[in-house]
Write an enzyme that holds these catalytic residues in place. Structure first.
Site, PDB file in Angstrom:
ATOM      1  N   THR A 120      -8.201  -2.082   2.896  1.00 23.43           N
ATOM      2  CA  THR A 120      -6.745  -2.106   3.088  1.00 23.43           C
ATOM      3  C   THR A 120      -6.413  -1.505   4.450  1.00 23.43           C
ATOM      4  O   THR A 120      -7.154  -0.677   4.982  1.00 23.43           O
ATOM      5  CB  THR A 120      -6.041  -1.369   1.933  1.00 23.43           C
ATOM      6  OG1 THR A 120      -4.647  -1.633   2.011  1.00 23.43           O
ATOM      7  CG2 THR A 120      -6.256   0.131   1.963  1.00 23.43           C
TER       8      THR A 120
ATOM      9  N   SER B 116       4.026  16.707 -13.643  1.00 23.20           N
ATOM     10  CA  SER B 116       5.317  16.416 -13.024  1.00 23.20           C
ATOM     11  C   SER B 116       6.471  16.286 -14.000  1.00 23.20           C
ATOM     12  O   SER B 116       7.616  16.466 -13.607  1.00 23.20           O
ATOM     13  CB  SER B 116       5.218  15.146 -12.202  1.00 23.20           C
ATOM     14  OG  SER B 116       5.002  14.051 -13.044  1.00 23.20           O
TER      15      SER B 116
ATOM     16  N   LYS C 145       5.398  13.724  -1.169  1.00 20.86           N
ATOM     17  CA  LYS C 145       6.368  14.581  -1.860  1.00 20.86           C
ATOM     18  C   LYS C 145       6.765  15.720  -0.931  1.00 20.86           C
ATOM     19  O   LYS C 145       7.633  15.522  -0.102  1.00 20.86           O
ATOM     20  CB  LYS C 145       5.794  14.971  -3.216  1.00 20.86           C
ATOM     21  CG  LYS C 145       5.431  13.666  -3.979  1.00 20.86           C
ATOM     22  CD  LYS C 145       5.222  13.788  -5.415  1.00 20.86           C
ATOM     23  CE  LYS C 145       4.567  12.570  -6.034  1.00 20.86           C
ATOM     24  NZ  LYS C 145       5.308  11.337  -6.079  1.00 20.86           N
TER      25      LYS C 145
HETATM   26  N1  PLP Z   1      -0.526  11.958  -9.101  1.00 26.36           N
HETATM   27  C1  PLP Z   1       0.563  12.413  -9.747  1.00 26.36           C
HETATM   28  C2  PLP Z   1       0.388  13.538 -10.706  1.00 26.36           C
HETATM   29  C3  PLP Z   1       1.826  11.859  -9.522  1.00 26.36           C
HETATM   30  O1  PLP Z   1       2.896  12.322 -10.186  1.00 26.36           O
HETATM   31  C4  PLP Z   1       1.959  10.803  -8.595  1.00 26.36           C
HETATM   32  C5  PLP Z   1       3.266  10.182  -8.305  1.00 26.36           C
HETATM   33  O2  PLP Z   1       4.296  10.617  -8.654  1.00 26.36           O
HETATM   34  C6  PLP Z   1       0.797  10.352  -7.959  1.00 26.36           C
HETATM   35  C7  PLP Z   1      -0.417  10.942  -8.228  1.00 26.36           C
HETATM   36  C8  PLP Z   1       0.882   9.227  -6.973  1.00 26.36           C
HETATM   37  O3  PLP Z   1       1.301   9.733  -5.748  1.00 26.36           O
HETATM   38  P1  PLP Z   1       2.005   8.796  -4.676  1.00 26.36           P
HETATM   39  O4  PLP Z   1       3.457   8.805  -4.976  1.00 26.36           O
HETATM   40  O5  PLP Z   1       1.647   9.410  -3.361  1.00 26.36           O
HETATM   41  O6  PLP Z   1       1.409   7.437  -4.839  1.00 26.36           O
END
Ligand code: PLP
Length: 412
Positions: free
Chosen positions: A278, A190, A249
């Site tokens: 949860t 990211s 996202k």
């Molecule tokens: N995995 C990656 C590569 C991420 O960048 C993110 C969050 O930005 C997540 C997992 C976690 O996802 P979430 O925002 O749904 O908790």
């Protein structure tokens, strides 16, 4: 121990290093995204700004079809799920969503969690804890949630250099062949926006008998004919044991999931505390996610429009001489290389020019690679792109680092 003093000193360090996070008070406006209302303080009047760093990559968080599905679900089922999945949280829409996610990814089953973070933490943690004599091979740039899962399992982990297949081979070949090996990696990273050599990693997994765990959080909805991610685009779905994704996202909502064989999903479902203990996602979110998934599955034109705006912005930044990091994804990092300057550019862009892009500093990225991470969407029009590039060029010439002194890699 004077805890108050200790905490205040630690926060002071963050401030001095320019890494103290200040959250912008933004109100998203359904139907007007990427425009949002920003308030400098709770009492200040709202001002329209353009948001450039949202992970609502395709604007689905305001899609009228998604909103309508959510409203209808609230009217039908109320607000909360009413309990954990075991107690009373397994609503019909959730059962259907899991079927649909599994079929989208070409897998037998899927399991929904309350976020992508929880999905990674729970799935990797459980595989690590419950499988016999496991060892993880984890890409050095993996997300904090994968690291948290691996750490929580308290099992051995070898970290391979980012996207370095040769290093991964070296580590795998040093490992006892009888051990359970799990290779954990992402498809689209990211922060740099680079894409993993998924096929080569799958080849190694086959050669060394390893499980492949692929985080496609930044790719689901975005790549592949039906939007199921990079593994779909590259015809590799059948070689990935676990695909992990988010509903937060491209889906525009919140929640996470894994998809894999029926047995593996049942295994995680049965042993993962982060799943079991949860409350389930509210019905309205799940109904919204089913609608988003339908849109994403058929969203070829949306993806095309998105990629066009990404290409256009990249081209404009390049022409303006701004230092963008090249990659093959939809993420456009503008490299600054200094935490304080990065924050100052972001502040000036927001206050003076009405463009919001948050600074990305350590520990999210390494010190010296601080950046602005732009994620244009199909609803950022050409005029907005032009306005951003002019504003950024102006702010850069006032505050930005000298381009001549920046590493070649960064200069487009
Ligand atoms: N995995 C990656 C590569 C991420 O960048 C993110 C969050 O930005 C997540 C997992 C976690 O996802 P979430 O925002 O749904 O908790």
């Amino acid at each position: 121990m004077d805890f108050e003093r200790y905490m205040s000193e630690r926060l002071g360090e963050l401030r001095r290093e320019g890494r103290y996070r200040v959250f912008a008070d933004l109100e998203r406006l359904a139907g007007r995204f990427p425009v949002a209302e920003w308030r400098e303080s709770p009492e200040a009047p709202a001002k329209d700004v353009i948001v450039w760093c949202s992970n609502d990559y395709l604007g689905l968080a305001q899609d009228p079809r998604v909103l309508e599905a959510m409203r209808a679900a609230i009217d039908r089922s109320g607000a909360g799920a009413g309990g954990t999945r075991n107690i009373s949280g397994t609503t019909h829409d959730l059962v259907m969503l899991e079927h649909e996610l599994a079929s989208w990814h070409g897998k037998e089953a899927a399991l929904v969690f309350t976020s992508g973070f929880v999905a990674n933490e729970a799935a990797l943690g459980t595989l690590g804890k419950q499988l016999p004599d496991p060892i993880f091979f984890s890409d050095a740039a993996n997300h904090a949630s994968m690291i948290a899962g691996i750490r929580n399992s308290r099992r051995e982990c070898r970290v391979f250099r980012h996207n370095d297949v040769e290093h991964l081979r070296e580590l795998l070949s040093q490992c006892d062949p009888g051990r359970t090996k799990i290779i954990a990696f992402e498809s689209v990273y990211s922060m740099d926006g680079d894409i993993a050599p998924v096929e080569s990693i799958c080849d190694l997994a086959r050669e060394f008998g390893a499980i492949t765990y692929l985080d496609e959080v930044h790719a689901v909805g975005m790549y592949g004919e039906h939007g199921a991610g990079v593994a779909e685009r590259e015809g590799l779905v059948h070689r990935i044991d676990v695909i992990e994704g988010t509903l937060a996202k491209a889906f525009g909502l919140i929640g996470g999931y894994i998809a894999g064989s029926a047995l593996l999903v049942d295994f995680v479902r049965s042993f993962a505390p982060g799943f079991i203990f949860t409350t389930a996602l509210p019905p309205a979110l799940v109904a919204g996610a089913r609608t988003s998934l339908k849109i994403l599955r058929e969203g070829h034109d949306l993806r095309q429009a998105h990629q066009q705006q990404v290409r256009r912005l990249r081209q404009m930044l390049h022409q303006a001489g701004l230092p963008i990091l090249h990659n093959d994804s939809h993420i456009v990092p503008v490299m600054v290389g200094d935490a304080a300057i990065c924050k100052a550019i972001s502040d000036r862009l927001l206050r003076v020019h009405g463009h919001y892009v948050q600074p990305i500093n350590y520990p999210t990225v390494a010190k010296g690679t601080e950046r602005l991470r732009l994620t244009p969407s199909p609803v950022h029009d050409n005029a907005m792109l032009g306005d951003l590039v002019s504003a950024l060029s102006a702010v850069w010439s006032e505050l930005g680092p000298n381009l001549a002194g920046m590493p070649r890699l960064w200069v487009a």
